[in-house]
Design an enzyme around this catalytic site. Sequence first.
Site, mmCIF file in Angstrom:
data_model
loop_
_atom_site.group_PDB
_atom_site.id
_atom_site.type_symbol
_atom_site.label_atom_id
_atom_site.label_comp_id
_atom_site.label_asym_id
_atom_site.label_seq_id
_atom_site.Cartn_x
_atom_site.Cartn_y
_atom_site.Cartn_z
ATOM 1 N N CYS A 82 2.438 12.872 0.585
ATOM 2 C CA CYS A 82 1.954 11.546 0.971
ATOM 3 C C CYS A 82 0.994 11.693 2.155
ATOM 4 O O CYS A 82 1.413 11.716 3.312
ATOM 5 C CB CYS A 82 3.124 10.628 1.329
ATOM 6 N N GLU B 51 5.356 -10.781 -5.909
ATOM 7 C CA GLU B 51 6.468 -10.435 -6.791
ATOM 8 C C GLU B 51 6.455 -8.947 -7.117
ATOM 9 O O GLU B 51 7.500 -8.296 -7.194
ATOM 10 C CB GLU B 51 6.406 -11.260 -8.081
#
Length: 444
Positions: free
Chosen positions: A95, A414
Site C-alpha cells: 500500500c 453506501e
Amino acid sequence: MIICANKMEYPLRSQCQRVQKQVVVNGEKERVSLLFVKALVSRGSVDAVFQQMASHPQYLESFLRTQHYILHMDGPLPLPYRHYIAIMAAARHHCNYLVYLHSAQFLRVGGDPLWLQGLEAAPPRLRLLDHINKVLAHQPWLTACSHIQTLLKSGEQCWSLAELVQAVVILAHCHALCSFVFGCDTDSDFVSRSKSPNGTPPTYCPFDAANGNTNVPQSFATPSEHIRRRRSLDSSCDMICLKERIQKSQEQHEKREERHLQTQTLQQTDSEEEEEMMCFADPSRFITDPDFCYQEFARREEDHFQVFRVQDYSWEDHGFSLVNRLYSDIGHLLDDRFRSVTSLPSMHSSDLKRAIWNYIHCVLGIRYDDYDYSEVNHLLERDLKLYIKAVACFPDTTKTPVCPLSWALLKGSERIHVNLLIMEARLQAELLYALRAITQYMIA
C-alpha cells in the site's frame, strides 16, 4: 373556514419540514468541518482516506479518535516505533499510500532516516515483529501462542506484554485500513498523482461531504509543529485561527494549481528529494517472504486449521477485557468503532450488514454457531461476495477491485459503508486471533 385553514396548514408544514431538513444538513456540514479541523490539529493533514469516510461523520469521529490514540497519545511504544510498525503493516499489502504517509510521520516525530532504507536497517526488536505481521496480514488463523512466546522471551530484544499489545493493535489497524484504501481505489489514485508540482503527495483535495456540496478545507501546511504535541481530539484550540489558516492554505494551493495549468510542466525536485520519494514509495523493502499470501481457509483435522468458534473466544466476552486491561482504554475505542459501523443509518438492512460481517469472518476461519450461513448466499450476490473477499483477504493483488454490478444503483456513501464494514470486520478478526494467542500464553 376550517377547510381553508387546513389547506393553509399544508404549505406551512412543508416549509417547516424543509427548514428542519436544512438544519440537519447544515449540522452535518458543521460536524464534518469540525472533524477535519481536529484531524488537522492531531496529524497536521487531512488525507484522502478521511475525506472518503466523511460521508459517515459519526463513524469518522470514532475512527479518528482511535487512530489518534494509538499513534499519538501516551502508550508503551515510542512514537517512531509506532509509525514504523504501521509502515511494516502497510507494506505487506504494498500500500504505497499508507507507506508514504507513515514514512513522513516517522521522520517528523524524530525517526532515524536510515531505518527507511529497509527492514534490515531497523532495530532487531522491530524486525522480530515481521513474522506475526506477515501471519496476521495474510493467514491470521496461523497465529499461535509460540509466536507470542518468541516475542516476549527474546533476551535483550524481548517485548513487554503492554508493548506487544499496542504493536498488535497497530498492525491490525493498518492491515484493515489497507483494505479500505484499495476498496475505495485511493492507492492507485495516489500512485498516479504521486509526483505533484512541489514533490508533495496529493493527499489534500475537496470532498463532497454527505452530498451537501461542502468544500472541505485543504491544507499543505507543514505539520511538524502539531505532530510532536500529544493532543486529545477533544482538546481546545483557537478555532478562528485554524479556520483562517485553512482558508489561507486553500488559497495557496489553488494558486499553485493555476500556475501548474499555465506552465503545464512539473517542477523538478533535487536528487535528495527524489531519493526520499523513492524511499517512501517502495513498500517491498519493508517485507520478507513476499510469496507468503492469503490461502483459502479450509477446515481440516490439523489443530492449527480448526475453525475459530466465537462461542469459545469472542470480542465481547474475552478480547475486549484483555486488550483494555493491557492497553488502557483502547478496548472502549475499538468497541465504539465496531458498534458505530454496524449502526450507521443505511439503506442496507441489518441482516445484510450481518451477512457481510459474518462472511468476512468465515473466509478468515471464524464461525458463529448461532448463525445460519445460508443467509450469506441468500443476501449477498455472487459478484458482491467476490468483491468483499478480494478487498478483505488480498486487496493489493486486485489493485483496482472490480465493483459489483449492483453498486451502480447505490450512492457513494453506501458503497463506502460496505468498505467500512469490510475494514472493521477484518480488524476484529485479526484482533481475535492475536488476543486469543496472548491469552493462551498467559494461562500456559
